[in-house]
Scaffold this motif. Sequence first.
Motif, PDB file in Angstrom:
ATOM      1  N   VAL A  22       8.046  46.264  -1.520  1.00 28.10           N
ATOM      2  CA  VAL A  22       6.718  45.871  -2.007  1.00 28.10           C
ATOM      3  C   VAL A  22       5.679  46.029  -0.900  1.00 28.10           C
ATOM      4  O   VAL A  22       4.568  46.527  -1.137  1.00 28.10           O
ATOM      5  CB  VAL A  22       6.733  44.423  -2.530  1.00 28.10           C
ATOM      6  N   ARG A  23       6.023  45.642   0.319  1.00 26.75           N
ATOM      7  CA  ARG A  23       5.090  45.809   1.439  1.00 26.75           C
ATOM      8  C   ARG A  23       4.774  47.285   1.664  1.00 26.75           C
ATOM      9  O   ARG A  23       3.620  47.657   1.913  1.00 26.75           O
ATOM     10  CB  ARG A  23       5.670  45.197   2.708  1.00 26.75           C
ATOM     11  N   ALA A  24       5.799  48.128   1.558  1.00 26.48           N
ATOM     12  CA  ALA A  24       5.579  49.564   1.744  1.00 26.48           C
ATOM     13  C   ALA A  24       4.697  50.128   0.630  1.00 26.48           C
ATOM     14  O   ALA A  24       3.813  50.953   0.880  1.00 26.48           O
ATOM     15  CB  ALA A  24       6.914  50.302   1.790  1.00 26.48           C
ATOM     16  N   LEU A  25       4.918  49.676  -0.596  1.00 29.18           N
ATOM     17  CA  LEU A  25       4.080  50.118  -1.715  1.00 29.18           C
ATOM     18  C   LEU A  25       2.619  49.778  -1.455  1.00 29.18           C
ATOM     19  O   LEU A  25       1.720  50.597  -1.690  1.00 29.18           O
ATOM     20  CB  LEU A  25       4.534  49.459  -3.014  1.00 29.18           C
ATOM     21  N   ARG A  26       2.386  48.569  -0.974  1.00 29.47           N
ATOM     22  CA  ARG A  26       1.014  48.089  -0.798  1.00 29.47           C
ATOM     23  C   ARG A  26       0.306  48.747   0.386  1.00 29.47           C
ATOM     24  O   ARG A  26      -0.914  48.644   0.496  1.00 29.47           O
ATOM     25  CB  ARG A  26       1.017  46.573  -0.663  1.00 29.47           C
ATOM     26  N   SER A  27       1.060  49.404   1.260  1.00 28.80           N
ATOM     27  CA  SER A  27       0.439  50.096   2.390  1.00 28.80           C
ATOM     28  C   SER A  27       0.275  51.588   2.120  1.00 28.80           C
ATOM     29  O   SER A  27      -0.124  52.339   3.012  1.00 28.80           O
ATOM     30  CB  SER A  27       1.283  49.898   3.655  1.00 28.80           C
ATOM     31  N   THR A  28       0.568  52.018   0.899  1.00 24.84           N
ATOM     32  CA  THR A  28       0.544  53.440   0.556  1.00 24.84           C
ATOM     33  C   THR A  28      -0.780  53.835  -0.091  1.00 24.84           C
ATOM     34  O   THR A  28      -1.292  53.126  -0.961  1.00 24.84           O
ATOM     35  CB  THR A  28       1.713  53.785  -0.389  1.00 24.84           C
ATOM     36  N   ASP A  29      -1.302  54.964   0.339  1.00 21.16           N
ATOM     37  CA  ASP A  29      -2.531  55.503  -0.244  1.00 21.16           C
ATOM     38  C   ASP A  29      -2.249  56.495  -1.367  1.00 21.16           C
ATOM     39  O   ASP A  29      -2.987  56.552  -2.358  1.00 21.16           O
ATOM     40  CB  ASP A  29      -3.357  56.222   0.838  1.00 21.16           C
ATOM     41  N   VAL A  30      -1.183  57.300  -1.210  1.00 20.92           N
ATOM     42  CA  VAL A  30      -0.884  58.367  -2.170  1.00 20.92           C
ATOM     43  C   VAL A  30       0.602  58.335  -2.522  1.00 20.92           C
ATOM     44  O   VAL A  30       1.457  58.378  -1.629  1.00 20.92           O
ATOM     45  CB  VAL A  30      -1.233  59.758  -1.600  1.00 20.92           C
ATOM     46  N   PHE A  31       0.893  58.256  -3.812  1.00 18.24           N
ATOM     47  CA  PHE A  31       2.274  58.318  -4.284  1.00 18.24           C
ATOM     48  C   PHE A  31       2.535  59.699  -4.886  1.00 18.24           C
ATOM     49  O   PHE A  31       1.773  60.165  -5.743  1.00 18.24           O
ATOM     50  CB  PHE A  31       2.542  57.239  -5.338  1.00 18.24           C
ATOM     51  N   PHE A  32       3.611  60.331  -4.449  1.00 17.52           N
ATOM     52  CA  PHE A  32       3.989  61.631  -4.980  1.00 17.52           C
ATOM     53  C   PHE A  32       5.082  61.435  -6.040  1.00 17.52           C
ATOM     54  O   PHE A  32       6.170  60.926  -5.735  1.00 17.52           O
ATOM     55  CB  PHE A  32       4.509  62.538  -3.864  1.00 17.52           C
ATOM     56  N   LEU A  33       4.785  61.811  -7.273  1.00 19.55           N
ATOM     57  CA  LEU A  33       5.736  61.680  -8.370  1.00 19.55           C
ATOM     58  C   LEU A  33       6.105  63.061  -8.878  1.00 19.55           C
ATOM     59  O   LEU A  33       5.225  63.876  -9.189  1.00 19.55           O
ATOM     60  CB  LEU A  33       5.142  60.854  -9.515  1.00 19.55           C
ATOM     61  N   LEU A  34       7.409  63.317  -8.994  1.00 22.88           N
ATOM     62  CA  LEU A  34       7.871  64.594  -9.513  1.00 22.88           C
ATOM     63  C   LEU A  34       8.132  64.486 -11.003  1.00 22.88           C
ATOM     64  O   LEU A  34       8.870  63.599 -11.452  1.00 22.88           O
ATOM     65  CB  LEU A  34       9.146  65.046  -8.793  1.00 22.88           C
ATOM     66  N   ASP A  35       7.518  65.361 -11.753  1.00 20.05           N
ATOM     67  CA  ASP A  35       7.659  65.400 -13.204  1.00 20.05           C
ATOM     68  C   ASP A  35       8.873  66.250 -13.556  1.00 20.05           C
ATOM     69  O   ASP A  35       8.928  67.436 -13.244  1.00 20.05           O
ATOM     70  CB  ASP A  35       6.401  66.004 -13.824  1.00 20.05           C
ATOM     71  N   LYS A  36       9.875  65.625 -14.196  1.00 19.29           N
ATOM     72  CA  LYS A  36      11.092  66.331 -14.566  1.00 19.29           C
ATOM     73  C   LYS A  36      11.064  66.826 -16.005  1.00 19.29           C
ATOM     74  O   LYS A  36      12.103  67.149 -16.573  1.00 19.29           O
ATOM     75  CB  LYS A  36      12.313  65.429 -14.343  1.00 19.29           C
ATOM     76  N   GLY A  37       9.872  66.888 -16.596  1.00 16.92           N
ATOM     77  CA  GLY A  37       9.743  67.405 -17.947  1.00 16.92           C
ATOM     78  C   GLY A  37       9.663  66.314 -18.985  1.00 16.92           C
ATOM     79  O   GLY A  37       9.880  65.125 -18.717  1.00 16.92           O
TER      80      GLY A  37
END
Length: 257
Positions: A22-37
């Motif tokens: 949760v701490r790491a999530l809150r310190s993140t500016d950009v999340f990279f999500l891979l779309d698997k279709g």
Amino acid sequence: MREIHVIGIGAGDPEQLTLQAVRALRSTDVFFLLDKGEVKSDLTGLRRELLEAHIPEGTYRIVEASDPERDRAAGGTRYSPAVEDWRSARAALYERLIAEELGEDEHGAFLVWGDPALYDSTLGILEEVLARGAVAFAYDVVPGISSVSALVARHRTGLNRVARPVQITTGRRLAEGFPEGVDDVVVMLDAHQVFRKYADQDIDIYWGAYIGTPDEILDSGPIAEAAPRIERARAEARERKGWIMDTYLLRRRRADG
């Protein structure tokens, strides 16, 4: 220096996200999500729900990209080269995303199902990106609750028995034979239900699919009895959702318990 978090987000239950994650999530500016279709779009949806549950809206960006296709028909001597080709294609994608979508003073993150250290390629791919030298970044790793840990917890059992080893392997390896000197074997990535090969032996199976999600399915018992139930449940679930993620523990029965 750009910084990347590789965050283990658990097997599916949002309540199993660790405080460190949760701490790491809150310190993140950009999340990279891979779309698997479209078939696996609910996996992307679960990630979005997780972010919405733990991070204030408007404090981060999501960048989606299509995951490179892998030749899943490749077998035998073609299997390893096919995996390497796919990993290299992912490395090229990660390199572009980090270079183009992440500012030099920003934190980015890849959200990994389960634990990044167990049958996941993200760490190796990031090392390949760094080795190419086109983009520089630092990264850290946040462990997560793996499907293996979640599986045995749901079945109220342990991975190993007193003074005995446990081995984690794949369906491809299990097809070559039951590991020697091991009575407790966790099997992942088994698309062909190799456990059926051992239905004539004194082995119990603890099986689970979609562990930690609302679609979770569990079954256990002697393989001879449980295998037909698991086959039916697996086929019905795959037909309904279009995909399946499952794992299981095989436990050889012994006279000394």
